[in-house]
Motif scaffolding. Structure first.
Motif, short mmCIF file in Angstrom:
data_model
loop_
_atom_site.label_atom_id
_atom_site.label_comp_id
_atom_site.label_asym_id
_atom_site.label_seq_id
_atom_site.Cartn_x
_atom_site.Cartn_y
_atom_site.Cartn_z
N THR A 39 -48.23 -75.63 -84.00
CA THR A 39 -47.35 -74.95 -84.95
C THR A 39 -46.15 -74.36 -84.22
OG1 THR A 39 -48.76 -73.00 -84.76
CG2 THR A 39 -49.15 -74.43 -86.65
N ASP B 35 -46.26 -86.67 -74.39
CA ASP B 35 -47.47 -85.92 -74.76
C ASP B 35 -47.37 -85.38 -76.18
OD1 ASP B 35 -49.60 -84.19 -74.96
OD2 ASP B 35 -48.77 -82.69 -73.60
N MET C 6 -49.91 -89.35 -73.61
CA MET C 6 -51.08 -88.46 -73.65
C MET C 6 -51.42 -88.19 -75.10
SD MET C 6 -51.51 -84.61 -72.11
CE MET C 6 -52.30 -84.90 -70.55
N MET D 194 -54.55 -75.69 -78.22
CA MET D 194 -54.79 -74.77 -77.12
C MET D 194 -54.02 -73.47 -77.34
SD MET D 194 -57.05 -76.05 -75.27
CE MET D 194 -57.05 -75.42 -73.59
N SER E 118 -54.15 -72.13 -80.40
CA SER E 118 -54.80 -71.51 -81.55
C SER E 118 -55.45 -70.20 -81.10
CB SER E 118 -55.86 -72.45 -82.14
OG SER E 118 -56.90 -72.63 -81.20
N TYR F 249 -48.77 -70.39 -73.15
CA TYR F 249 -47.70 -69.99 -74.08
C TYR F 249 -46.95 -68.77 -73.55
CZ TYR F 249 -49.89 -73.58 -76.56
OH TYR F 249 -50.37 -74.83 -76.86
N GLU G 134 -49.79 -70.58 -81.66
CA GLU G 134 -48.86 -71.71 -81.86
C GLU G 134 -49.66 -72.99 -82.12
OE1 GLU G 134 -45.63 -72.06 -79.00
OE2 GLU G 134 -45.46 -69.88 -78.88
P1 XMP Z 1 -51.87 -84.76 -80.43
O1 XMP Z 1 -50.81 -84.98 -81.45
O2 XMP Z 1 -52.19 -85.98 -79.63
O3 XMP Z 1 -51.21 -83.69 -79.41
O4 XMP Z 1 -53.08 -84.13 -81.03
C1 XMP Z 1 -51.85 -83.23 -78.26
C2 XMP Z 1 -50.91 -82.35 -77.46
O5 XMP Z 1 -50.52 -81.19 -78.21
C3 XMP Z 1 -50.19 -80.13 -77.32
N1 XMP Z 1 -50.90 -78.95 -77.78
C4 XMP Z 1 -50.36 -77.95 -78.48
N2 XMP Z 1 -49.09 -77.72 -78.85
N3 XMP Z 1 -49.77 -75.74 -79.93
C5 XMP Z 1 -48.79 -76.60 -79.56
O6 XMP Z 1 -47.62 -76.36 -79.89
C6 XMP Z 1 -51.07 -75.90 -79.60
O7 XMP Z 1 -51.93 -75.10 -79.95
C7 XMP Z 1 -51.37 -77.06 -78.82
N4 XMP Z 1 -52.52 -77.51 -78.27
C8 XMP Z 1 -52.19 -78.68 -77.66
C9 XMP Z 1 -50.60 -80.56 -75.94
O8 XMP Z 1 -49.43 -80.92 -75.24
C10 XMP Z 1 -51.51 -81.75 -76.19
O9 XMP Z 1 -51.56 -82.63 -75.13
#
Ligand code: XMP
Length: 491
Positions: free
Chosen positions: A309, A341, A362, A391, A393, A405, A418
């Protein structure tokens, strides 16, 4: 001062659904397309795929699965340093040719046969080297040696039943040499000894055959599976420990790596570790320029992730295809690999990311539903799911990763998340998901006439897609009756 209204003369930024690869002349059969790549300056993969460093995606089980299939798992960092070391070791040891001394089950010559039989059964092995108190190899005992004694002389000692003419090898034995020894002498295990005949390890037939099952595995120069690990943006100590434990690639894991304090620390870390250092995430040309003098790889993604988010919470982000292209413009000048990623839902998105300049991709949500991801399968309304959470959350930040973050860890109730916590459909084995993902990417390579990943980057061209074009690209005006393994209507 520039008028504010000038700020609204904005460049266009595009993401996956905005573009398609333009079909081009080709002699490439998809199955022949070579998908090997570099993830960082010194680490080669056989498929251009990484699993995300998230606590619902990558622990050692996923990292082992990814490396066996030719990719790279990046261990998450919501665990203490001791656990991280343990997880790295599990990956590095998983397919080792020589089982290390501390993991080898051994017997003593004076032990009773029934005792050794029980011990081997408990450990799930079918034979054991016999060593004296100084760890010198005296013999080897197997189930076949034991069997005749079990019925008549259970209290006999190991020294009676063991084979004492042991075929051994030294630490530098190759898989081929070990296998030849086994065939020549009709044996299934070869103890590895030092010059004084001390036991230092063991090679087994089963181990060699298991390695053969994974011919496409991504391995280091000693034949061990490759392993990536995420560390916090200021965690020098942890980077050091990860390096000592044998990680091949250390990922400096930050949601905004264009933060100059993060870059300073990442540069320091790079100076102290042997592993390659990938820095991320960034999404702009200017950020990439700050990294090219030291990073072994650059990871791109500000807010494209399925559980992210960041863009709605912070109002900041970069549509992913444009972000990848901007960063790749800079990184390619310095021959630094780029990893795209987040945001990849289909194999088509993955090959678009490569065409925009990435060397590897990724994914998180794509793998979170597989057996290899941590966590158990839950059933809701008769459908199977696994947990998947950002990550950023609240739940994941509470488990330790708030510094990703650039937030303090002790805010507790006050987190400004986020990311969200969610469930994702259960998908079965990682191998079959990867088969679809890689196979789809190879199809894309066929359409653009590229035999290799560097050729995709070189040759592929994009066309812009309108929203009508996007609708046309998905199944339409039909009711899907059988779900395809690589397309879900709910997606
Ligand atoms: P997908 O779309 O493959 O994305 O599920 C995985 C990537 O998302 C990132 N990531 C986050 N970005 N808030 C964010 O803005 C989060 O809570 C969060 N958790 C993961 C991370 O780069 C991951 O590889």
């Amino acid at each position: 001062r520039e008028p504010f209204s000038e700020k609204l003369r904005v460049p266009e930024s595009l993401t996956f659904d905005d573009v398609l690869l333009r079909p081009m002349e080709s002699r490439v059969e998809p199955d022949d397309a070579n998908v090997s790549t570099r993830v960082s300056k010194n680490v080669q993969l056989n498929i251009p795929i990484l699993s995300a460093a998230m606590d619902t995606v990558t622990e050692s089980g996923m990292a082992i699965g990814m490396a066996r299939e030719g990719g790279l798992g990046v261990l998450h960092r919501n665990m203490d340093a001791e656990m991280m070391v343990h997880e790295i070791e599990r990956v590095k040891r998983a397919d080792e040719l020589v089982i290390r001394r501390e993991d080898v089950v051994t017997a003593k010559p004076g032990q009773t046969i029934s005792d050794v039989d029980e011990m081997m059964e408990r450990a799930g092995v079918s034979g054991a080297p016999v060593v004296d108190d100084d760890d010198i190899v005296l013999g080897i005992i197997s189930g076949t040696d034991i069997r005749p004694y079990l019925e008549v002389g259970e209290s006999d000692e190991v020294s009676e039943a063991m084979t004492d003419e042991v075929i051994t090898a030294t630490r530098d034995v190759s898989a081929r040499e070990a296998l030849e020894l086994m065939y020549d002498h009709k044996i299934e295990r070869v103890p590895i000894v030092d010059e004084d005949n001390h036991l230092v390890g063991l090679v087994t037939m089963q181990g060699i055959l298991q390695r053969r099952e994974h011919e496409n595995a991504a391995r280091d120069e000693d034949g061990r599976l490759v392993c990536g690990v995420a560390v916090g943006p200021f965690d020098r100590d942890r980077a050091q420990k990860a390096d000592e434990a044998g990680a091949d690639v250390i990922f400096i894991d930050c949601a905004h790596a264009h933060n100059l304090n993060v870059i300073d620390t990442a540069r320091e870390i790079k100076e102290t570790v042997e592993a390659d250092v990938v820095v991320g995430n960034v999404g702009t040309r200017e950020a990439a320029e700050e990294l090219v003098d030291f990073a072994d790889g650059i990871k791109v993604g500000i807010g494209p992730g399925s559980i992210c988010t960041t863009r709605v919470v912070s109002g900041s982000g970069m549509p992913q295809i444009s972000a990848v292209a901007e960063v790749a413009d800079v990184a390619s000048e310095y021959d630094i690999p780029v990893i795209a990623d987040g945001g990849i839902r289909y194999s088509g998105d993955a090959i678009k990311a490569i065409a925009a300049g990435a060397d590897a991709v990724m994914l998180g949500s794509f793998f979170a539903g597989t057996d290899e991801a941590p966590g158990r399968v839950i059933t809701m309304n008769g459908k199977k799911y696994k947990q998947y959470r950002g990550m950023g959350s609240v739940g994941a930040m509470r488990s330790g990763g708030a510094d990703r973050y650039l937030k303090d860890d002790d805010e507790d109730e006050e987190y400004v998340p986020e990311g969200v916590e969610a469930a994702t459909p259960y998908k079965g084995s990682l191998a079959s998901e990867l088969h679809q993902l890689v196979g789809g990417m190879q199809s894309g390579m066929g359409y653009v006439g590229a035999e290799t990943i560097p050729e995709v980057k070189e040759r592929a061209k994009f066309v812009r897609v309108s929203s009508a074009g996007q609708t046309e690209g998905h199944p339409h005006d039909v009711m899907i009756t059988d779900e395809a393994p690589n397309y879900s209507p709910s997606e």
